[in-house]
Design an enzyme around this catalytic site. Structure first.
Site, PDB file in Angstrom:
ATOM      1  N   LYS A 115       1.333   7.551 -32.327  1.00 23.06           N
ATOM      2  CA  LYS A 115       0.593   8.782 -32.027  1.00 23.06           C
ATOM      3  C   LYS A 115       1.402  10.037 -32.339  1.00 23.06           C
ATOM      4  O   LYS A 115       0.842  11.118 -32.485  1.00 23.06           O
ATOM      5  CB  LYS A 115       0.122   8.796 -30.570  1.00 23.06           C
ATOM      6  CG  LYS A 115      -1.018   7.830 -30.312  1.00 23.06           C
ATOM      7  CD  LYS A 115      -1.681   8.077 -28.967  1.00 23.06           C
ATOM      8  CE  LYS A 115      -2.931   7.233 -28.803  1.00 23.06           C
ATOM      9  NZ  LYS A 115      -3.481   7.272 -27.455  1.00 23.06           N
ATOM     10  N   LYS A 195      -5.137  -1.956 -36.555  1.00 23.33           N
ATOM     11  CA  LYS A 195      -6.120  -2.313 -35.525  1.00 23.33           C
ATOM     12  C   LYS A 195      -7.343  -1.393 -35.602  1.00 23.33           C
ATOM     13  O   LYS A 195      -7.219  -0.235 -36.043  1.00 23.33           O
ATOM     14  CB  LYS A 195      -5.484  -2.328 -34.142  1.00 23.33           C
ATOM     15  CG  LYS A 195      -5.210  -0.987 -33.587  1.00 23.33           C
ATOM     16  CD  LYS A 195      -4.809  -1.038 -32.120  1.00 23.33           C
ATOM     17  CE  LYS A 195      -4.591   0.400 -31.699  1.00 23.33           C
ATOM     18  NZ  LYS A 195      -4.292   0.670 -30.360  1.00 23.33           N
ATOM     19  N   LYS A 198     -10.865   4.243 -32.942  1.00 18.32           N
ATOM     20  CA  LYS A 198     -11.894   5.277 -33.124  1.00 18.32           C
ATOM     21  C   LYS A 198     -11.423   6.413 -34.020  1.00 18.32           C
ATOM     22  O   LYS A 198     -12.214   7.245 -34.443  1.00 18.32           O
ATOM     23  CB  LYS A 198     -12.418   5.788 -31.783  1.00 18.32           C
ATOM     24  CG  LYS A 198     -11.366   6.264 -30.837  1.00 18.32           C
ATOM     25  CD  LYS A 198     -11.922   6.304 -29.420  1.00 18.32           C
ATOM     26  CE  LYS A 198     -11.012   5.599 -28.451  1.00 18.32           C
ATOM     27  NZ  LYS A 198     -11.608   5.126 -27.236  1.00 18.32           N
TER      28      LYS A 198
HETATM   29  P1  AMP Z   1      -8.399   2.518 -24.907  1.00 23.35           P
HETATM   30  O1  AMP Z   1      -9.592   2.877 -25.703  1.00 23.35           O
HETATM   31  O2  AMP Z   1      -7.104   2.795 -25.617  1.00 23.35           O
HETATM   32  O3  AMP Z   1      -8.432   3.067 -23.526  1.00 23.35           O
HETATM   33  O4  AMP Z   1      -8.428   0.929 -24.753  1.00 23.35           O
HETATM   34  C1  AMP Z   1      -9.205   0.229 -23.795  1.00 23.35           C
HETATM   35  C2  AMP Z   1      -8.954  -1.255 -23.922  1.00 23.35           C
HETATM   36  O5  AMP Z   1      -9.381  -1.728 -25.208  1.00 23.35           O
HETATM   37  C3  AMP Z   1      -7.466  -1.645 -23.822  1.00 23.35           C
HETATM   38  O6  AMP Z   1      -7.343  -2.823 -23.033  1.00 23.35           O
HETATM   39  C4  AMP Z   1      -7.049  -1.902 -25.241  1.00 23.35           C
HETATM   40  O7  AMP Z   1      -5.992  -2.827 -25.346  1.00 23.35           O
HETATM   41  C5  AMP Z   1      -8.331  -2.470 -25.834  1.00 23.35           C
HETATM   42  N1  AMP Z   1      -8.399  -2.258 -27.289  1.00 23.35           N
HETATM   43  C6  AMP Z   1      -8.452  -1.057 -27.944  1.00 23.35           C
HETATM   44  N2  AMP Z   1      -8.503  -1.239 -29.286  1.00 23.35           N
HETATM   45  C7  AMP Z   1      -8.498  -2.606 -29.483  1.00 23.35           C
HETATM   46  C8  AMP Z   1      -8.556  -3.450 -30.645  1.00 23.35           C
HETATM   47  N3  AMP Z   1      -8.643  -2.933 -31.866  1.00 23.35           N
HETATM   48  N4  AMP Z   1      -8.532  -4.784 -30.457  1.00 23.35           N
HETATM   49  C9  AMP Z   1      -8.467  -5.338 -29.209  1.00 23.35           C
HETATM   50  N5  AMP Z   1      -8.416  -4.590 -28.072  1.00 23.35           N
HETATM   51  C10 AMP Z   1      -8.431  -3.262 -28.199  1.00 23.35           C
END
Ligand code: AMP
Ligand code: TRP
Length: 324
Positions: A115, A195, A198
């Protein structure tokens, strides 16, 4: 006997995507329904302030996450759902944990490095982000934390901080363990070495994408040379990512999918995967919950979380000699 506590959270920073669902939220629903855990699902709004945001959109982003939790099957009668900033004890504990966190541990975090890459100036919140996450977890004595693979490093730090605090000030915290889903790392549709995130909307399937967008994005997804639908992470990372997604969405195992598409080529495979995704994600496009209902769920969740957090905070302050 009381059930072990399980905690997880999502940032309200835009629309949720397939990585969030298959890597985390879908697993939460299964864990909740197993009735083996006392579940807490947080909307981590303070975490979401570490990247650019628009204050006029934040409320809608928070409600959007709650809506997605409910549509996925999180049940407010079974699980506590609440917003992080409603529990000030979390930031209080984060400050305390700051004082036992070595700076080097934060600087080596992959998410921080990604980031802050190529940025002239980086806010301190981006660096201390994992401490706030540790506070979310340790405050409620969580034993289990179901997250995607990208959060494992943060969870390891949480365990280190719990151990360090316990050694210094007496046993206070539980060292939590991660629970990973089978699709714990969903990759980008156009680059299977990155990965799904968004920050690249064209290569990311959002849970509320209209069917034509889902179809378009899956048809454009990179596949690999050759035409065989076969799971091989090294030689066929694009197809392997699509197979993992297909398996997680449909429940049909990868070996069965390989058999089904033997000799059929990528076209048919992708078009069936698009159909499955459109059908499975319908629940997110079609679910309707009034803002009033969502807000009342959050008020209720916060009341329950607050009680637990404030009594834990007393214990923590006692350990530190802060109660005069
Ligand atoms: P966040 O949007 O960063 O708050 O992520 C919420 C949850 O989604 C967390 O447990 C992340 O590890 C999971 N997550 C986000 N992106 C991915 C991805 N590309 N593959 C698997 N898990 C994800
Ligand atoms: N840092 C996590 C993410 O970006 C979100 C999060 C915050 C979290 N607090 C948490 C996850 C506590 C699990 C438990 O995905």
């Amino acid at each position: 006997m009381s059930k072990p506590i399980l905690i997880s959270g999502t940032q309200p920073d835009g629309r949720l995507h397939l990585g969030n669902y298959l890597g985390a939220i879908k697993n939460w629903v299964e864990l909740q329904n197993s009735e083996k855990y006392e579940c807490y699902f947080i909307i981590v709004d303070y975490h979401s302030l570490t990247v650019d945001f628009n204050p006029t959109e934040k409320k809608e982003e928070v409600l959007g996450v709650v809506r997605a939790y409910l549509a996925a099957g999180i049940d407010p009668k079974k699980s506590k759902i609440f917003v992080q900033s409603r529990i000030p004890e979390c930031t209080e504990l984060a400050w305390i944990l700051n004082t036992i966190t070595p700076l080097g541990e934060l600087e080596r975090m992959t998410q921080f490095k990604e980031k802050s890459e190529n940025k002239e100036s980086v806010n301190t919140g981006l660096l201390t982000y994992p401490i706030l996450m540790a506070a979310d977890i340790l405050l409620y004595d969580a034993r289990f934390v179901p997250v995607g693979e990208d959060q494992l490093q943060h969870l390891e730090l949480t365990r280190t901080l719990a151990r360090k605090f316990n050694n210094k000030f007496g046993k206070t915290f539980i060292e939590p363990r991660a629970i990973l889903s089978k699709a714990s790392r969903v990759m980008s549709l156009d680059n299977p070495s990155k990965k799904m995130s968004k920050s690249h909307p064209e290569t990311c399937l959002f849970l509320d994408d209209p069917p034509k967008d889902i179809e378009f994005k899956i048809k454009r997804a990179v596949t690999d040379s050759g035409s065989e639908v076969k799971f091989d992470l090294e030689k066929k990372p694009g197809v392997s990512n699509l197979l993992l997604i297909y398996e997680a969405l449909s429940g049909i195992t990868i070996p069965k999918l390989e058999k089904k598409y033997a000799g059929k080529g990528y076209g048919q495979f992708k078009s069936n995967l698009a159909e499955v995704a459109i059908k499975t994600l319908a629940t997110f496009r079609e679910s309707k919950f009034s803002d009033k209902k969502l807000k009342s769920i959050l008020t209720n969740g916060a009341e329950k979380a607050k009680k637990i957090a404030s009594s834990k905070m007393q214990v923590i302050k006692n350990r530190l000699g802060l109660r005069v």
